[in-house]
Design a protein around this motif. Structure first.
Motif, PDB file in Angstrom:
ATOM      1  N   LEU A 137       0.828  -1.207   0.000  1.00  0.00           N
ATOM      2  CA  LEU A 137       0.000   0.000   0.000  1.00  0.00           C
ATOM      3  C   LEU A 137       0.862   1.256   0.000  1.00  0.00           C
ATOM      4  CD1 LEU A 137      -2.818  -1.009   2.515  1.00  0.00           C
ATOM      5  CD2 LEU A 137      -3.063  -0.639   0.057  1.00  0.00           C
ATOM      6  N   ASN A 138       1.906   1.250   0.811  1.00  0.00           N
ATOM      7  CA  ASN A 138       2.780   2.409   0.894  1.00  0.00           C
ATOM      8  C   ASN A 138       3.440   2.699  -0.443  1.00  0.00           C
ATOM      9  OD1 ASN A 138       4.466   4.412   2.474  1.00  0.00           O
ATOM     10  ND2 ASN A 138       6.071   3.060   1.721  1.00  0.00           N
ATOM     11  N   ARG A 139       3.932   1.647  -1.078  1.00  0.00           N
ATOM     12  CA  ARG A 139       4.633   1.826  -2.351  1.00  0.00           C
ATOM     13  C   ARG A 139       3.668   2.306  -3.437  1.00  0.00           C
ATOM     14  NH1 ARG A 139       7.298  -2.357  -1.947  1.00  0.00           N
ATOM     15  NH2 ARG A 139       5.868  -3.819  -2.942  1.00  0.00           N
ATOM     16  N   VAL A 140       2.518   1.666  -3.538  1.00  0.00           N
ATOM     17  CA  VAL A 140       1.553   2.016  -4.592  1.00  0.00           C
ATOM     18  C   VAL A 140       0.963   3.398  -4.358  1.00  0.00           C
ATOM     19  CG1 VAL A 140      -0.665   1.413  -5.605  1.00  0.00           C
ATOM     20  CG2 VAL A 140       0.996  -0.379  -5.129  1.00  0.00           C
ATOM     21  N   LEU A 141       0.546   3.683  -3.108  1.00  0.00           N
ATOM     22  CA  LEU A 141      -0.086   4.968  -2.820  1.00  0.00           C
ATOM     23  C   LEU A 141       0.891   6.124  -3.003  1.00  0.00           C
ATOM     24  CD1 LEU A 141      -2.312   4.148   0.288  1.00  0.00           C
ATOM     25  CD2 LEU A 141      -3.060   4.665  -2.030  1.00  0.00           C
ATOM     26  N   ARG A 142       2.124   5.955  -2.509  1.00  0.00           N
ATOM     27  CA  ARG A 142       3.085   7.047  -2.646  1.00  0.00           C
ATOM     28  C   ARG A 142       3.393   7.317  -4.110  1.00  0.00           C
ATOM     29  NH1 ARG A 142       7.847   6.261  -1.411  1.00  0.00           N
ATOM     30  NH2 ARG A 142       7.900   4.112  -0.677  1.00  0.00           N
ATOM     31  N   ARG A 146       2.092  10.819  -5.823  1.00  0.00           N
ATOM     32  CA  ARG A 146       3.078  11.780  -6.329  1.00  0.00           C
ATOM     33  C   ARG A 146       2.883  12.031  -7.820  1.00  0.00           C
ATOM     34  NH1 ARG A 146       7.022   9.187  -4.736  1.00  0.00           N
ATOM     35  NH2 ARG A 146       7.544   8.070  -6.652  1.00  0.00           N
ATOM     36  N   ASN A 147       2.678  10.963  -8.592  1.00  0.00           N
ATOM     37  CA  ASN A 147       2.533  11.130 -10.038  1.00  0.00           C
ATOM     38  C   ASN A 147       1.288  11.924 -10.395  1.00  0.00           C
ATOM     39  OD1 ASN A 147       4.849   9.688 -10.397  1.00  0.00           O
ATOM     40  ND2 ASN A 147       3.876   7.834 -11.171  1.00  0.00           N
ATOM     41  N   GLU A 148       0.157  11.586  -9.776  1.00  0.00           N
ATOM     42  CA  GLU A 148      -1.093  12.282 -10.098  1.00  0.00           C
ATOM     43  C   GLU A 148      -1.056  13.731  -9.647  1.00  0.00           C
ATOM     44  OE1 GLU A 148      -3.332  10.981 -12.043  1.00  0.00           O
ATOM     45  OE2 GLU A 148      -2.152   9.147 -12.121  1.00  0.00           O
ATOM     46  N   ALA A 149      -0.435  13.985  -8.495  1.00  0.00           N
ATOM     47  CA  ALA A 149      -0.329  15.366  -8.020  1.00  0.00           C
ATOM     48  C   ALA A 149       0.532  16.195  -8.958  1.00  0.00           C
ATOM     49  CB  ALA A 149       0.248  15.394  -6.604  1.00  0.00           C
ATOM     50  N   ASN A 150       1.600  15.613  -9.478  1.00  0.00           N
ATOM     51  CA  ASN A 150       2.446  16.338 -10.433  1.00  0.00           C
ATOM     52  C   ASN A 150       1.689  16.639 -11.723  1.00  0.00           C
ATOM     53  OD1 ASN A 150       4.815  16.603  -8.914  1.00  0.00           O
ATOM     54  ND2 ASN A 150       5.493  14.531  -9.427  1.00  0.00           N
ATOM     55  N   VAL A 151       0.818  15.708 -12.130  1.00  0.00           N
ATOM     56  CA  VAL A 151      -0.023  15.962 -13.310  1.00  0.00           C
ATOM     57  C   VAL A 151      -0.942  17.154 -13.058  1.00  0.00           C
ATOM     58  CG1 VAL A 151      -1.890  15.042 -14.726  1.00  0.00           C
ATOM     59  CG2 VAL A 151       0.065  13.594 -14.166  1.00  0.00           C
ATOM     60  N   ILE A 152      -1.539  17.192 -11.875  1.00  0.00           N
ATOM     61  CA  ILE A 152      -2.436  18.300 -11.524  1.00  0.00           C
ATOM     62  C   ILE A 152      -1.672  19.621 -11.526  1.00  0.00           C
ATOM     63  CG2 ILE A 152      -3.848  19.280  -9.682  1.00  0.00           C
ATOM     64  CD1 ILE A 152      -4.539  16.406  -8.859  1.00  0.00           C
ATOM     65  N   LEU A 184       0.032  17.677  -1.595  1.00  0.00           N
ATOM     66  CA  LEU A 184       0.000  16.226  -1.781  1.00  0.00           C
ATOM     67  C   LEU A 184       1.385  15.685  -2.121  1.00  0.00           C
ATOM     68  CD1 LEU A 184      -3.327  15.670  -3.777  1.00  0.00           C
ATOM     69  CD2 LEU A 184      -2.881  15.181  -1.367  1.00  0.00           C
ATOM     70  N   VAL A 185       2.123  16.409  -2.940  1.00  0.00           N
ATOM     71  CA  VAL A 185       3.490  15.996  -3.258  1.00  0.00           C
ATOM     72  C   VAL A 185       4.344  16.007  -1.997  1.00  0.00           C
ATOM     73  CG1 VAL A 185       5.584  16.589  -4.535  1.00  0.00           C
ATOM     74  CG2 VAL A 185       3.355  16.770  -5.642  1.00  0.00           C
ATOM     75  N   SER A 186       4.177  17.054  -1.184  1.00  0.00           N
ATOM     76  CA  SER A 186       4.925  17.131   0.073  1.00  0.00           C
ATOM     77  C   SER A 186       4.541  15.993   1.006  1.00  0.00           C
ATOM     78  CB  SER A 186       4.658  18.485   0.750  1.00  0.00           C
ATOM     79  OG  SER A 186       5.302  18.566   2.005  1.00  0.00           O
ATOM     80  N   LEU A 187       3.255  15.667   1.043  1.00  0.00           N
ATOM     81  CA  LEU A 187       2.778  14.575   1.886  1.00  0.00           C
ATOM     82  C   LEU A 187       3.378  13.249   1.437  1.00  0.00           C
ATOM     83  CD1 LEU A 187       0.741  14.114   4.246  1.00  0.00           C
ATOM     84  CD2 LEU A 187      -0.942  13.510   2.503  1.00  0.00           C
ATOM     85  N   SER A 188       3.465  13.060   0.126  1.00  0.00           N
ATOM     86  CA  SER A 188       4.071  11.841  -0.401  1.00  0.00           C
ATOM     87  C   SER A 188       5.532  11.743   0.003  1.00  0.00           C
ATOM     88  CB  SER A 188       3.949  11.817  -1.927  1.00  0.00           C
ATOM     89  OG  SER A 188       4.638  10.723  -2.477  1.00  0.00           O
TER      90      SER A 188
END
Length: 348
Positions: A137-142, A146-152, A184-188
């Motif tokens: 979960l940690n690996r997939v969620l992080r 991160r990727n989706e937040a960078n897209v946003i 969100l990126v910072s949280l990741s």
């Protein structure tokens, strides 16, 4: 040792202790290198589901070792037979299926009992499964977060460039989305750092904390030129820590700045040698006080729930980092009316 059904009065304190420990314990005699059961404790009956009278004088391996793991078990028995204590994670068969255990094979040289050793099994099945699930979960969620937040962030920046100059409401909305994605990126990143702290060994070394703090403050002054950041640092302050100390202190400094709604946030960082082998790195601010409920959650005084929880990971990162060094995280009110968050760390 006897099964729960026919347990005698303990002959000595050690028998009494073994009967009441929560790990499964088997007394065995090596007969032609095969461990023959001579007794089990209560926990063995509860965990493996086999009654002591049922397997007494039987081969332990025939009862609990899966066929495809016989070679592994035989090797462990041979090592016990030579007087070597064994420690290994193993899979063993119970009455309800396979479970994972931390196995210890302990040789015993008995003169008046037919005992050559003890097999101790600590059931780690659920712990292992939970660790694996959390890792996935940690690996997939992080990664996805991160990727989706960078897209946003990327698309929002394009929208901001294309919006008409007079559309203040649209610009404000887009900017809000961009800030949320950046958080969100910072949280990741914080989640990744926490995973690193919790997964790493507890090895520490003697390091000078002062250059670390200086580096953090220089970087934050460049990032937040509007903030007033002061330092009260000695020439040197040696502590027992490792590279994660930088992230822990940096997260506390960043929190003190970003959670201050004023136009000019004030932060003061102090590093002090305390009595009796301790040191403190203290971050004081004039921001609104961290809610008492949030402090209690981080310190463990109350349990986090869906409606009452810590708002970020920065405090958790600092807490778990300090604890990995044998230290702690403390909260007080600062002399400026805000927060005083202190990392107490051991000194060499």
């Amino acid at each position: 040792m006897e099964s729960q059904a026919d347990e005698p009065v303990a002959e000595n304190p050690y028998d009494h202790l073994i009967q009441h420990v929560q790990d499964a314990v088997v007394e065995f005699e090596l007969v032609d290198s095969d461990p023959i059961v001579r007794g089990v404790n209560r926990a063995f009956v509860d965990i493996f589901g086999y009654d002591g009278a049922e397997i007494r004088d039987e081969s332990l391996n025939d009862w609990i070792v899966p066929e495809w793991l016989f070679a592994e078990a035989k090797q462990l028995d041979q090592q016990t037979g030579t007087g070597e204590t064994n420690y290994q994670r193993v899979k063993r068969e119970t009455s309800t299926g396979l479970r994972e255990f931390l196995y210890r094979g302990i040789p015993y040289d008995s003169r008046d009992r037919r005992i050559d050793g003890f097999a101790v099994y600590t059931d780690i099945t659920e712990l292992t499964r939970q660790q694996h699930r959390l890792q996935v979960l940690n690996r997939v969620l992080r990664h996805n977060l991160r990727n989706e937040a960078n897209v946003i962030i990327g698309h929002t920046s394009q929208l901001l460039e294309q919006l008409p100059d007079g559309s203040a409401a649209s610009v404000g909305a887009a900017a809000t989305v961009e800030r949320a994605a950046a958080k969100l990126v910072s949280l990741s990143h914080e989640a990744s750092e926490i995973h690193s702290v919790l997964s790493a060994t507890t090895d520490t070394s003697v390091i000078d904390s002062v250059p670390i703090v200086h580096g953090i403050l220089e970087e934050r002054r460049r990032q937040f030129p509007q903030a007033e950041i002061e330092a009260d640092l000695p020439a040197e302050l040696l502590v027992r820590a490792n590279g994660h100390l930088r992230s822990a202190v940096d997260g506390l400094v960043e929190n003190a700045i970003e959670h201050n709604p004023g136009e000019q946030a004030f932060v003061r960082v102090r590093a002090t040698a305390l009595d009796e082998g301790w040191a403190a790195i203290q971050i004081d601010d004039d921001a609104p006080p961290i809610p008492a409920s949030e402090q209690d959650i981080v310190t463990g005084d109350i349990e986090a729930t869906q409606t009452q929880h810590s708002s970020g990971l920065g405090l958790w990162l600092a807490k778990w980092t300090a604890e990995s060094y044998g230290g702690e995280l403390l909260f007080e009110e600062s002399e400026y009316g805000g927060n005083s968050v202190r990392l107490r760390l051991p000194r060499p």
